[in-house]
Write a protein that holds these residues in place. Structure first.
Motif, PDB file in Angstrom:
ATOM      1  N   THR A 129      67.556  40.904  18.750  1.00  0.00           N
ATOM      2  CA  THR A 129      66.831  41.811  17.864  1.00  0.00           C
ATOM      3  C   THR A 129      67.373  43.220  18.017  1.00  0.00           C
ATOM      4  OG1 THR A 129      65.100  42.208  19.503  1.00  0.00           O
ATOM      5  CG2 THR A 129      64.723  40.424  17.936  1.00  0.00           C
ATOM      6  N   GLY A 130      66.961  44.071  17.133  1.00  0.00           N
ATOM      7  CA  GLY A 130      67.379  45.467  17.197  1.00  0.00           C
ATOM      8  C   GLY A 130      68.101  45.855  15.933  1.00  0.00           C
ATOM      9  N   PRO A 131      68.648  47.029  15.925  1.00  0.00           N
ATOM     10  CA  PRO A 131      68.682  47.971  17.033  1.00  0.00           C
ATOM     11  C   PRO A 131      67.299  48.555  17.315  1.00  0.00           C
ATOM     12  CG  PRO A 131      69.574  48.990  15.071  1.00  0.00           C
ATOM     13  CD  PRO A 131      69.287  47.566  14.719  1.00  0.00           C
ATOM     14  N   GLN A 132      67.048  48.885  18.557  1.00  0.00           N
ATOM     15  CA  GLN A 132      65.763  49.418  18.997  1.00  0.00           C
ATOM     16  C   GLN A 132      65.984  50.734  19.734  1.00  0.00           C
ATOM     17  OE1 GLN A 132      62.254  48.179  18.920  1.00  0.00           O
ATOM     18  NE2 GLN A 132      62.221  50.350  19.421  1.00  0.00           N
ATOM     19  N   GLY A 133      65.291  51.766  19.311  1.00  0.00           N
ATOM     20  CA  GLY A 133      65.341  53.032  20.022  1.00  0.00           C
ATOM     21  C   GLY A 133      64.579  52.914  21.332  1.00  0.00           C
ATOM     22  N   MET A 134      65.178  53.392  22.418  1.00  0.00           N
ATOM     23  CA  MET A 134      64.549  53.333  23.744  1.00  0.00           C
ATOM     24  C   MET A 134      64.773  54.648  24.463  1.00  0.00           C
ATOM     25  SD  MET A 134      65.660  49.627  25.148  1.00  0.00           S
ATOM     26  CE  MET A 134      65.408  48.140  24.208  1.00  0.00           C
ATOM     27  N   ILE A 135      63.695  55.164  25.043  1.00  0.00           N
ATOM     28  CA  ILE A 135      63.762  56.405  25.802  1.00  0.00           C
ATOM     29  C   ILE A 135      63.203  56.146  27.194  1.00  0.00           C
ATOM     30  CG2 ILE A 135      62.958  58.794  25.971  1.00  0.00           C
ATOM     31  CD1 ILE A 135      62.673  58.692  22.865  1.00  0.00           C
ATOM     32  N   HIS A 189      65.053  53.050  15.999  1.00  0.00           N
ATOM     33  CA  HIS A 189      66.380  53.472  16.466  1.00  0.00           C
ATOM     34  C   HIS A 189      66.837  54.760  15.786  1.00  0.00           C
ATOM     35  CE1 HIS A 189      70.725  53.467  17.182  1.00  0.00           C
ATOM     36  NE2 HIS A 189      70.435  52.772  18.281  1.00  0.00           N
ATOM     37  N   ARG A 190      66.628  54.859  14.499  1.00  0.00           N
ATOM     38  CA  ARG A 190      67.094  56.033  13.752  1.00  0.00           C
ATOM     39  C   ARG A 190      66.372  57.315  14.169  1.00  0.00           C
ATOM     40  NH1 ARG A 190      63.847  52.909  11.294  1.00  0.00           N
ATOM     41  NH2 ARG A 190      62.034  53.628  10.147  1.00  0.00           N
ATOM     42  N   GLN A 191      65.247  57.181  14.876  1.00  0.00           N
ATOM     43  CA  GLN A 191      64.472  58.341  15.309  1.00  0.00           C
ATOM     44  C   GLN A 191      64.632  58.637  16.806  1.00  0.00           C
ATOM     45  OE1 GLN A 191      60.413  57.540  14.188  1.00  0.00           O
ATOM     46  NE2 GLN A 191      60.941  57.246  12.035  1.00  0.00           N
ATOM     47  N   ARG A 236      65.932  62.274  17.898  1.00  0.00           N
ATOM     48  CA  ARG A 236      64.923  63.287  17.582  1.00  0.00           C
ATOM     49  C   ARG A 236      63.701  63.140  18.487  1.00  0.00           C
ATOM     50  NH1 ARG A 236      63.987  62.638  12.084  1.00  0.00           N
ATOM     51  NH2 ARG A 236      62.277  61.229  12.520  1.00  0.00           N
ATOM     52  N   ALA A 237      63.271  61.901  18.745  1.00  0.00           N
ATOM     53  CA  ALA A 237      62.115  61.655  19.612  1.00  0.00           C
ATOM     54  C   ALA A 237      62.408  62.103  21.044  1.00  0.00           C
ATOM     55  CB  ALA A 237      61.740  60.181  19.576  1.00  0.00           C
ATOM     56  N   CYS A 238      63.622  61.882  21.493  1.00  0.00           N
ATOM     57  CA  CYS A 238      64.022  62.297  22.836  1.00  0.00           C
ATOM     58  C   CYS A 238      63.960  63.827  22.953  1.00  0.00           C
ATOM     59  CB  CYS A 238      65.424  61.776  23.119  1.00  0.00           C
ATOM     60  SG  CYS A 238      65.898  61.830  24.847  1.00  0.00           S
ATOM     61  N   ALA A 239      64.469  64.514  21.958  1.00  0.00           N
ATOM     62  CA  ALA A 239      64.429  65.979  21.956  1.00  0.00           C
ATOM     63  C   ALA A 239      62.987  66.485  21.897  1.00  0.00           C
ATOM     64  CB  ALA A 239      65.234  66.517  20.778  1.00  0.00           C
ATOM     65  N   GLN A 240      62.171  65.856  21.088  1.00  0.00           N
ATOM     66  CA  GLN A 240      60.761  66.239  20.968  1.00  0.00           C
ATOM     67  C   GLN A 240      60.036  66.061  22.301  1.00  0.00           C
ATOM     68  OE1 GLN A 240      58.758  64.141  17.785  1.00  0.00           O
ATOM     69  NE2 GLN A 240      56.741  64.569  18.646  1.00  0.00           N
ATOM     70  N   LEU A 241      60.285  64.948  22.962  1.00  0.00           N
ATOM     71  CA  LEU A 241      59.642  64.675  24.245  1.00  0.00           C
ATOM     72  C   LEU A 241      60.136  65.653  25.311  1.00  0.00           C
ATOM     73  CD1 LEU A 241      57.641  62.752  25.627  1.00  0.00           C
ATOM     74  CD2 LEU A 241      59.565  61.260  26.139  1.00  0.00           C
ATOM     75  N   SER A 242      61.424  65.942  25.333  1.00  0.00           N
ATOM     76  CA  SER A 242      61.977  66.909  26.293  1.00  0.00           C
ATOM     77  C   SER A 242      61.334  68.277  26.102  1.00  0.00           C
ATOM     78  CB  SER A 242      63.490  67.026  26.130  1.00  0.00           C
ATOM     79  OG  SER A 242      64.124  65.844  26.523  1.00  0.00           O
ATOM     80  N   GLU A 243      61.162  68.670  24.853  1.00  0.00           N
ATOM     81  CA  GLU A 243      60.529  69.966  24.568  1.00  0.00           C
ATOM     82  C   GLU A 243      59.073  69.977  25.023  1.00  0.00           C
ATOM     83  OE1 GLU A 243      59.376  72.611  20.669  1.00  0.00           O
ATOM     84  OE2 GLU A 243      61.294  71.539  20.657  1.00  0.00           O
TER      85      GLU A 243
END
Length: 190
Positions: free
Chosen positions: A22-28, A79-81, A84-91
């Motif tokens: 399955t996937g692609p899956q975004g993972m942080i 996955h496409r997010q 952006r989600a990683c940057a949002q969480l870091s902020e």
């Protein structure tokens, strides 16, 4: 940005259970103080899901929060997010002791579906897959043969398995061998 490529191109097998890449899956990957209210708020705001209990998997569609250890979560996002989600969480966690890393492209995921699910999984991992020992929605980090992996049950006949991308073919072959119709066990049937 190039389009994501699945390690095995969407491989699938039909046997005692259906095995599908399955996937692609975004993972942080997120490491930090999981009891911290601001970290919890950042996670739930990002995913729209509650914090999981110990060994819990809170998943809805492409979004999820997986408990990996006392100071680590794996967040699932489309996955496409992921970037952006990683940057949002870091902020959101700026100034806190936390590690936020986009690990989307270093993992492979497989969905197993069928009534023999628990038997197939039990052939590969040193985990008690009985219904009372591994309920739906609980995550286990373990080894499937010699491969580090994580697994959670979506429902009584569906599981998600993830591992490092570098061993995706090996993992797929393991899952297919365990799901071979000639390898029926029947221990968890009924």
């Amino acid at each position: 940005m190039s389009d994501p490529v699945l390690p095995l191109g969407g491989a699938q097998y039909e046997g005692l259970v259906d095995v599908r890449e399955t996937g692609p899956q975004g993972m942080i990957a997120l490491r930090g103080d999981l009891a911290d209210a601001s970290l919890q708020e950042a996670v739930t705001s990002l995913t729209g899901l509650p914090m999981p209990d110990v060994r819990g998997a809170q998943v809805l569609g492409e979004s999820g929060v997986l408990w990996m250890s006392p100071d680590e979560l794996l967040l699932l996002v489309p996955h496409r997010q992921a970037a952006r989600a990683c940057a949002q969480l870091s902020e959101a966690l700026q100034g806190q002791h936390a590690l936020v890393e986009n690990v989307s492209d270093m993992r492979a995921m497989f969905r197993l579906r069928g009534t023999q699910l628990r038997d197939v999984l039990a052939k590969l991992a040193p985990v008690d897959f009985a219904r009372d020992a591994l309920p739906v929605g609980e995550l286990r980090r373990t080894r499937f043969a010699q491969v580090a992996a994580g697994v959670w049950l979506v429902d009584d006949t569906t599981a998600q398995v993830f591992c490092f991308r570098s061993v995706a073919e090996y993992m797929f072959n393991l899952l297919c061998t365990a799901a071979d119709p000639d390898a029926f066990v029947g221990f968890h049937a009924g």
